[in-house]
Design a protein around this motif. Structure first.
Motif, PDB file in Angstrom:
ATOM      1  N   ASN A   1       0.812  -1.218   0.000  1.00 50.38           N
ATOM      2  CA  ASN A   1       0.000   0.000   0.000  1.00 50.38           C
ATOM      3  C   ASN A   1       0.845   1.267   0.000  1.00 50.38           C
ATOM      4  O   ASN A   1       0.292   2.376  -0.047  1.00 50.38           O
ATOM      5  CB  ASN A   1      -0.935   0.017   1.212  1.00 50.38           C
TER       6      ASN A   1
ATOM      7  N   ARG B   1       0.257   6.923   6.425  1.00 47.87           N
ATOM      8  CA  ARG B   1      -0.391   6.829   5.113  1.00 47.87           C
ATOM      9  C   ARG B   1      -0.642   8.231   4.578  1.00 47.87           C
ATOM     10  O   ARG B   1      -1.192   9.090   5.270  1.00 47.87           O
ATOM     11  CB  ARG B   1      -1.710   6.057   5.232  1.00 47.87           C
TER      12      ARG B   1
ATOM     13  N   THR C   1      -2.457  10.410   1.477  1.00 46.32           N
ATOM     14  CA  THR C   1      -3.457  10.323   0.421  1.00 46.32           C
ATOM     15  C   THR C   1      -3.026  11.155  -0.778  1.00 46.32           C
ATOM     16  O   THR C   1      -2.080  11.959  -0.706  1.00 46.32           O
ATOM     17  CB  THR C   1      -4.828  10.800   0.910  1.00 46.32           C
TER      18      THR C   1
ATOM     19  N   ASP D   1     -12.616   8.910   4.500  1.00 43.24           N
ATOM     20  CA  ASP D   1     -11.384   8.435   3.868  1.00 43.24           C
ATOM     21  C   ASP D   1     -10.722   7.323   4.678  1.00 43.24           C
ATOM     22  O   ASP D   1     -10.303   6.298   4.116  1.00 43.24           O
ATOM     23  CB  ASP D   1     -10.422   9.606   3.685  1.00 43.24           C
ATOM     24  N   ASN D   2     -10.588   7.502   5.997  1.00 40.47           N
ATOM     25  CA  ASN D   2      -9.959   6.472   6.822  1.00 40.47           C
ATOM     26  C   ASN D   2     -10.757   5.173   6.818  1.00 40.47           C
ATOM     27  O   ASN D   2     -10.188   4.080   6.774  1.00 40.47           O
ATOM     28  CB  ASN D   2      -9.794   6.970   8.263  1.00 40.47           C
TER      29      ASN D   2
ATOM     30  N   SER E   1     -10.189   3.375   3.563  1.00 40.15           N
ATOM     31  CA  SER E   1      -8.832   2.841   3.507  1.00 40.15           C
ATOM     32  C   SER E   1      -8.698   1.556   4.321  1.00 40.15           C
ATOM     33  O   SER E   1      -8.120   0.568   3.849  1.00 40.15           O
ATOM     34  CB  SER E   1      -7.839   3.890   4.027  1.00 40.15           C
TER      35      SER E   1
END
Length: 273
Positions: free
Chosen positions: A165, A188, A190, A227-228, A231
């Motif tokens: 990822n 992470r 984006t 978004d989280n 994901s």
């Protein structure tokens, strides 16, 4: 009597503002992806472009109405302003649709009672509270996993998941014989510049290993547009696939070993005793 045909000022300003909003939008995107502006500046620029685009769209609609009644010139100008402003409003429209579709997942975990520990993010903020019912309805796959594989194997698969990822590993603690719990913390990023921390815990159970995962935004935000949550759900589905492939490959190896151990067939001319 001479009839004066004028060009609608509404149409003129619609095209001007629409063109400006498109230029501002494209310039913001180029500067953002080239690393020239910070994410918060990028968001402000997108917001300004959306405001100018909305005003241009309103002027275009008004211009259409006035032109229909007066017969003045400016249909092409109004149409170009309408098209340009509609294009510039795509990011804002997408964000609004996501806002209506997803709950905020600024700090979300598959184990609400005992979430994996974070290394960078600040947990337990009141504004990060997530409605469990809304979360379960919108993200049905966002639940802890239990696999019938050794905890060491599952931790290796989690490490591979982070690499695949493109996450930046911050802390990685493999399980040991004394403490059969492995943890991994990663950062992470984006596409639009949002940052979040991913925390994964792999714990042994009598049948194999349990996997819990958590994501927390690193920036102060009022909503992450789900978004989280998306994901984590995608990461868990990818982990399911990785486990399936691991088990399938293992069974294939066992089948090959069994075939090699089979006794050779007796010769055709072998006489019975």
């Amino acid at each position: 009597m001479r009839i004066v045909v004028r060009t609608s000022r509404l149409a003129i300003w619609s095209r001007r503002l629409g063109s400006f909003s498109v230029v501002l939008l494209l310039l913001s995107i180029i500067l953002h992806f080239s690393g020239q502006i910070a994410p918060d500046v990028f968001e402000i620029s997108i917001g300004l472009a959306s405001v100018f685009a909305a005003l241009a769209l309103l002027l275009a609609v008004l211009a259409f109405t006035v032109l229909w009644q007066t017969g003045d010139k400016g249909w092409g100008l109004a149409l170009s302003g309408f098209i340009a402003s509609s294009f510039a409003l795509i990011p804002a429209g997408t964000a609004f649709a996501l806002y209506l579709s997803y709950p905020s997942t600024l700090d979300v975990s598959t184990d609400i009672g005992n979430p994996p520990a974070l290394a960078l993010a600040h947990p337990d903020r009141p504004e990060h509270a997530v409605d469990p019912e809304a979360l379960a309805n919108r993200f049905p796959n966002l639940v802890s996993r239990s696999y019938q594989l050794p905890v060491e194997v599952m931790h290796n698969l989690v490490e591979a998941l982070a690499r695949n990822n493109g996450w930046t590993v911050l802390r990685n603690r493999a399980p040991t014989e004394t403490g059969m719990i492995g943890t991994l913390n990663a950062r992470r990023e984006t596409l639009w510049g949002w940052s979040s921390e991913i925390a994964i815990r792999v714990a042994a159970n009598p049948m194999g290993a349990n996997v819990s995962i958590r994501a927390a935004s690193l920036r102060d935000m009022w909503h992450d547009l789900g978004d989280n949550g998306r994901s984590l759900e995608n990461a868990l589905l990818a982990l399911d696939d990785a486990v399936t492939l691991y088990v399938r490959d293992g069974l294939a190896i066992l089948d090959d070993d069994d075939e090699e151990e089979l006794p050779e067939a007796l010769p055709e001319d072998h006489e019975a005793l």
